[in-house]
Design an enzyme around this catalytic site. Sequence first.
Site, PDB file in Angstrom:
ATOM      1  CB  SER A   1      -5.012  -3.180   9.893  1.00  0.00           C
ATOM      2  OG  SER A   1      -5.427  -4.432   9.366  1.00  0.00           O
TER       3      SER A   1
ATOM      4  CE1 TYR B   1       0.068  -6.053  10.563  1.00  0.00           C
ATOM      5  CE2 TYR B   1      -2.210  -6.788  10.352  1.00  0.00           C
ATOM      6  CZ  TYR B   1      -1.177  -5.971   9.951  1.00  0.00           C
ATOM      7  OH  TYR B   1      -1.371  -5.054   8.949  1.00  0.00           O
TER       8      TYR B   1
ATOM      9  CB  ILE C   1      -0.954  -0.019   1.210  1.00  0.00           C
ATOM     10  CG1 ILE C   1      -1.991  -1.129   1.033  1.00  0.00           C
ATOM     11  CG2 ILE C   1      -1.647   1.330   1.386  1.00  0.00           C
ATOM     12  CD1 ILE C   1      -2.844  -1.382   2.258  1.00  0.00           C
TER      13      ILE C   1
ATOM     14  CE  LYS D   1      -1.569  -1.444  10.682  1.00  0.00           C
ATOM     15  NZ  LYS D   1      -0.516  -0.603  10.060  1.00  0.00           N
TER      16      LYS D   1
END
Length: 325
Positions: free
Chosen positions: A156, A181, A32, A185
């Site tokens: 996210s 993870y 991204i 985020k």
Amino acid sequence: MPSASTVPPWDVHRLPRAEGRTVLVTGGNAGIGYFVAEQLAATGAVVVLGSRNPARAEAAVRAVRSRVPGAHLRSVRLDLADLSSLPASAEALELERLDAVVHNAGVALDRPPRQETRTGDELMFGTNHLGHFALTHWLMPLLSAAPAGRVVTMGSFAAKSERLDLDDLQSLHDYRPKRTYGRSKLAQMYFGLELERRLRAAGSTVTSVVVHPGGALDSLTPSRPPVHVRTGPARVRSLPAGLVLQGKHAGAWSAVRAVLDPAVGGGQLWGPRVFRLRGKPRGEPVWRQLADRDCAARLWDASRELTGVDPDQLPSGACRGGESA
């Protein structure tokens, strides 16, 4: 001044010009971040790609220039897992001001074992959250010197189903890669919103916005060799997913709008329009867990203790807008 009814709708394929503005994109060499850099470069802005791998950064620069002739690009070495290196990275920008930073870089592990940064922090929490937390501190003099500096934090959708465990931020007792993870985020998103509150309390000209890319897949992403190459079979397999998800080029749209659109306000959350997974960017309600200001403040205090810096404070001896702080 035109009324709201005469302002044309935001067009992701026809972005406003941004000559004279400089934007740093962390992790701008891939995924991204690459498409954020490419799209911003097409507006005439100066785009700096932050990357821990200089060779990959230069490959990304070449890829953008092949698509955007005359693009104003450069790269700077940036290792968010090494907090001690960040002051030098900020100095290496050699800028008098920075109009925006897109906190995009991130590490995503999909299997054990648990790994750590050089300073002993869990790798995903340390890189994705603590690295950006500390980097903001070192960039604040440059952001404050801009007329309307902006911090754009890329969260996210994977964070939406998570909750922070403030007693186990480093995942020492509960390490599951995907959960860790998602929590890293989520911590980033808490940071972006808490930063805005503290900037407003301090009367700063800098604003902070949080965005997320929805469901962005490599298999739905157009090729940008050598940064990304999509094969024919991958394109065919991705067709069903394309009904609800999107490629990383579209995942970049929310961040690009947050950088360029003055109508995007500090403290807002932006993401894709369709099911929050795909489509053009729009503002959306702040997720319920992100509205917990006590959690955000406690995370801020813990992050300040772990990094030794405070992002809403200028580094010692720095100047705000050319005046002594």
